[in-house]
Design a protein around this motif. Structure first.
Motif, PDB file in Angstrom:
ATOM      1  N   GLY A 134       0.621  -4.413  12.373  1.00 56.23           N
ATOM      2  CA  GLY A 134       0.916  -3.593  13.556  1.00 56.23           C
ATOM      3  C   GLY A 134       2.137  -2.726  13.391  1.00 56.23           C
ATOM      4  O   GLY A 134       2.895  -2.548  14.342  1.00 56.23           O
ATOM      5  N   VAL A 135       2.328  -2.176  12.211  1.00 61.23           N
ATOM      6  CA  VAL A 135       3.506  -1.366  11.945  1.00 61.23           C
ATOM      7  C   VAL A 135       3.514  -0.116  12.817  1.00 61.23           C
ATOM      8  O   VAL A 135       4.568   0.316  13.282  1.00 61.23           O
ATOM      9  CB  VAL A 135       3.558  -0.990  10.438  1.00 61.23           C
ATOM     10  CG1 VAL A 135       4.699  -0.050  10.150  1.00 61.23           C
ATOM     11  CG2 VAL A 135       3.666  -2.238   9.604  1.00 61.23           C
ATOM     12  N   ASP A 136       2.356   0.454  13.091  1.00 58.32           N
ATOM     13  CA  ASP A 136       2.281   1.697  13.865  1.00 58.32           C
ATOM     14  C   ASP A 136       2.166   1.467  15.368  1.00 58.32           C
ATOM     15  O   ASP A 136       1.964   2.417  16.114  1.00 58.32           O
ATOM     16  CB  ASP A 136       1.087   2.526  13.406  1.00 58.32           C
ATOM     17  CG  ASP A 136       1.309   3.161  12.058  1.00 58.32           C
ATOM     18  OD1 ASP A 136       2.482   3.358  11.696  1.00 58.32           O
ATOM     19  OD2 ASP A 136       0.318   3.466  11.382  1.00 58.32           O
ATOM     20  N   GLU A 137       2.268   0.247  15.822  1.00 54.56           N
ATOM     21  CA  GLU A 137       2.077  -0.043  17.248  1.00 54.56           C
ATOM     22  C   GLU A 137       3.107   0.680  18.117  1.00 54.56           C
ATOM     23  O   GLU A 137       2.773   1.239  19.149  1.00 54.56           O
ATOM     24  CB  GLU A 137       2.142  -1.551  17.492  1.00 54.56           C
ATOM     25  CG  GLU A 137       1.728  -1.949  18.877  1.00 54.56           C
ATOM     26  CD  GLU A 137       0.285  -1.611  19.174  1.00 54.56           C
ATOM     27  OE1 GLU A 137       0.006  -1.252  20.338  1.00 54.56           O
ATOM     28  OE2 GLU A 137      -0.560  -1.672  18.276  1.00 54.56           O
ATOM     29  N   GLU A 138       4.351   0.695  17.703  1.00 55.18           N
ATOM     30  CA  GLU A 138       5.393   1.357  18.482  1.00 55.18           C
ATOM     31  C   GLU A 138       5.153   2.866  18.517  1.00 55.18           C
ATOM     32  O   GLU A 138       5.293   3.498  19.566  1.00 55.18           O
ATOM     33  CB  GLU A 138       6.760   1.055  17.871  1.00 55.18           C
ATOM     34  CG  GLU A 138       7.921   1.459  18.748  1.00 55.18           C
ATOM     35  CD  GLU A 138       9.237   0.981  18.156  1.00 55.18           C
ATOM     36  OE1 GLU A 138      10.168   1.793  18.131  1.00 55.18           O
ATOM     37  OE2 GLU A 138       9.319  -0.186  17.739  1.00 55.18           O
ATOM     38  N   ILE A 153      -6.339  -2.794   0.316  1.00 54.30           N
ATOM     39  CA  ILE A 153      -5.713  -4.037   0.791  1.00 54.30           C
ATOM     40  C   ILE A 153      -4.443  -3.728   1.579  1.00 54.30           C
ATOM     41  O   ILE A 153      -4.200  -4.297   2.644  1.00 54.30           O
ATOM     42  CB  ILE A 153      -5.432  -4.976  -0.398  1.00 54.30           C
ATOM     43  CG1 ILE A 153      -6.752  -5.469  -0.985  1.00 54.30           C
ATOM     44  CG2 ILE A 153      -4.557  -6.148   0.022  1.00 54.30           C
ATOM     45  CD1 ILE A 153      -6.621  -6.165  -2.324  1.00 54.30           C
ATOM     46  N   ALA A 154      -3.639  -2.796   1.068  1.00 58.24           N
ATOM     47  CA  ALA A 154      -2.396  -2.434   1.758  1.00 58.24           C
ATOM     48  C   ALA A 154      -2.679  -1.801   3.116  1.00 58.24           C
ATOM     49  O   ALA A 154      -1.957  -2.052   4.084  1.00 58.24           O
ATOM     50  CB  ALA A 154      -1.582  -1.486   0.894  1.00 58.24           C
ATOM     51  N   ALA A 155      -3.717  -0.993   3.201  1.00 52.91           N
ATOM     52  CA  ALA A 155      -4.055  -0.360   4.475  1.00 52.91           C
ATOM     53  C   ALA A 155      -4.458  -1.396   5.522  1.00 52.91           C
ATOM     54  O   ALA A 155      -4.039  -1.315   6.688  1.00 52.91           O
ATOM     55  CB  ALA A 155      -5.180   0.648   4.275  1.00 52.91           C
ATOM     56  N   HIS A 156      -5.247  -2.365   5.133  1.00 51.92           N
ATOM     57  CA  HIS A 156      -5.648  -3.410   6.078  1.00 51.92           C
ATOM     58  C   HIS A 156      -4.461  -4.303   6.457  1.00 51.92           C
ATOM     59  O   HIS A 156      -4.329  -4.706   7.620  1.00 51.92           O
ATOM     60  CB  HIS A 156      -6.785  -4.244   5.505  1.00 51.92           C
ATOM     61  CG  HIS A 156      -8.087  -3.532   5.503  1.00 51.92           C
ATOM     62  ND1 HIS A 156      -8.759  -3.187   6.649  1.00 51.92           N
ATOM     63  CD2 HIS A 156      -8.841  -3.072   4.488  1.00 51.92           C
ATOM     64  CE1 HIS A 156      -9.864  -2.558   6.348  1.00 51.92           C
ATOM     65  NE2 HIS A 156      -9.938  -2.466   5.028  1.00 51.92           N
ATOM     66  N   LEU A 157      -3.598  -4.586   5.513  1.00 48.99           N
ATOM     67  CA  LEU A 157      -2.405  -5.375   5.809  1.00 48.99           C
ATOM     68  C   LEU A 157      -1.474  -4.614   6.748  1.00 48.99           C
ATOM     69  O   LEU A 157      -0.908  -5.189   7.683  1.00 48.99           O
ATOM     70  CB  LEU A 157      -1.689  -5.724   4.507  1.00 48.99           C
ATOM     71  CG  LEU A 157      -0.576  -6.750   4.582  1.00 48.99           C
ATOM     72  CD1 LEU A 157      -1.119  -8.063   5.123  1.00 48.99           C
ATOM     73  CD2 LEU A 157       0.030  -6.963   3.212  1.00 48.99           C
ATOM     74  N   HIS A 158      -1.356  -3.319   6.547  1.00 46.56           N
ATOM     75  CA  HIS A 158      -0.543  -2.459   7.413  1.00 46.56           C
ATOM     76  C   HIS A 158      -1.070  -2.500   8.844  1.00 46.56           C
ATOM     77  O   HIS A 158      -0.303  -2.595   9.808  1.00 46.56           O
ATOM     78  CB  HIS A 158      -0.573  -1.030   6.866  1.00 46.56           C
ATOM     79  CG  HIS A 158       0.302  -0.070   7.579  1.00 46.56           C
ATOM     80  ND1 HIS A 158      -0.152   0.695   8.627  1.00 46.56           N
ATOM     81  CD2 HIS A 158       1.595   0.255   7.399  1.00 46.56           C
ATOM     82  CE1 HIS A 158       0.833   1.457   9.061  1.00 46.56           C
ATOM     83  NE2 HIS A 158       1.908   1.203   8.330  1.00 46.56           N
ATOM     84  N   GLU A 159      -2.374  -2.445   8.996  1.00 45.30           N
ATOM     85  CA  GLU A 159      -2.988  -2.489  10.332  1.00 45.30           C
ATOM     86  C   GLU A 159      -2.810  -3.869  10.965  1.00 45.30           C
ATOM     87  O   GLU A 159      -2.550  -3.981  12.163  1.00 45.30           O
ATOM     88  CB  GLU A 159      -4.466  -2.140  10.222  1.00 45.30           C
ATOM     89  CG  GLU A 159      -5.149  -1.978  11.533  1.00 45.30           C
ATOM     90  CD  GLU A 159      -4.682  -0.778  12.318  1.00 45.30           C
ATOM     91  OE1 GLU A 159      -4.762  -0.842  13.564  1.00 45.30           O
ATOM     92  OE2 GLU A 159      -4.227   0.205  11.724  1.00 45.30           O
ATOM     93  N   LEU A 160      -2.948  -4.923  10.177  1.00 47.53           N
ATOM     94  CA  LEU A 160      -2.796  -6.280  10.707  1.00 47.53           C
ATOM     95  C   LEU A 160      -1.369  -6.545  11.183  1.00 47.53           C
ATOM     96  O   LEU A 160      -1.161  -7.225  12.185  1.00 47.53           O
ATOM     97  CB  LEU A 160      -3.176  -7.313   9.652  1.00 47.53           C
ATOM     98  CG  LEU A 160      -4.662  -7.548   9.453  1.00 47.53           C
ATOM     99  CD1 LEU A 160      -4.893  -8.447   8.249  1.00 47.53           C
ATOM    100  CD2 LEU A 160      -5.273  -8.157  10.693  1.00 47.53           C
TER     101      LEU A 160
END
Length: 91
Positions: free
Chosen positions: A57-61, A48-55
Motif C-alpha cells: 500500500g505504498v501509494d495509498e496516501e 513480483i515487485a509490482a505486486h509487493l508494492h501494491e500489497l
C-alpha cells in the motif's frame, strides 16, 4: 479480495521464477540465451515487485490525496455552475 489476488499472482510469479532459474543458461558468456535468461529474470522480478508494492500500500496516501483534489475540483466546478445560474437569473 484485491490483496488476495495480488498474493496469488505474486506467488505464481515467484514459483515460476524459482522453477525456471536452475534451467536457464546463465553464465556461459555473452550469448543470446544468457541475455534472454537475464531479461526474463528481470521481468519476473519486476512483476513480483509490482505486486509487493501494491500489497504494502505504498501509494495509498497518494491515492487519498488525489481523491481529495478531485473532490475539491468537482466542488469548485459546481460553485462556478451555480454562480453562472445565479447570474443568469438576475439578468
Amino acid at each position: 479480495m484485491k490483496g488476495l489476488k495480488n498474493i496469488i499472482y505474486m506467488s505464481l510469479a515467484l514459483g515460476m521464477l524459482l522453477y525456471s532459474v536452475p534451467q536457464l543458461n546463465i553464465g556461459e558468456g555473452f550469448t543470446l540465451p544468457t541475455v534472454a535468461g537475464v531479461v526474463w529474470i528481470c521481468f519476473a522480478l519486476l512483476v513480483i515487485a509490482a505486486h509487493l508494492h501494491e500489497l504494502l500500500g505504498v501509494d495509498e496516501e497518494t491515492r487519498q490525496d488525489l481523491v481529495r483534489v478531485k473532490r475539491m475540483k468537482r466542488w469548485q466546478n459546481e460553485q462556478k455552475i451555480q454562480g453562472k445560474k445565479l447570474l443568469g437569473l438576475r439578468k
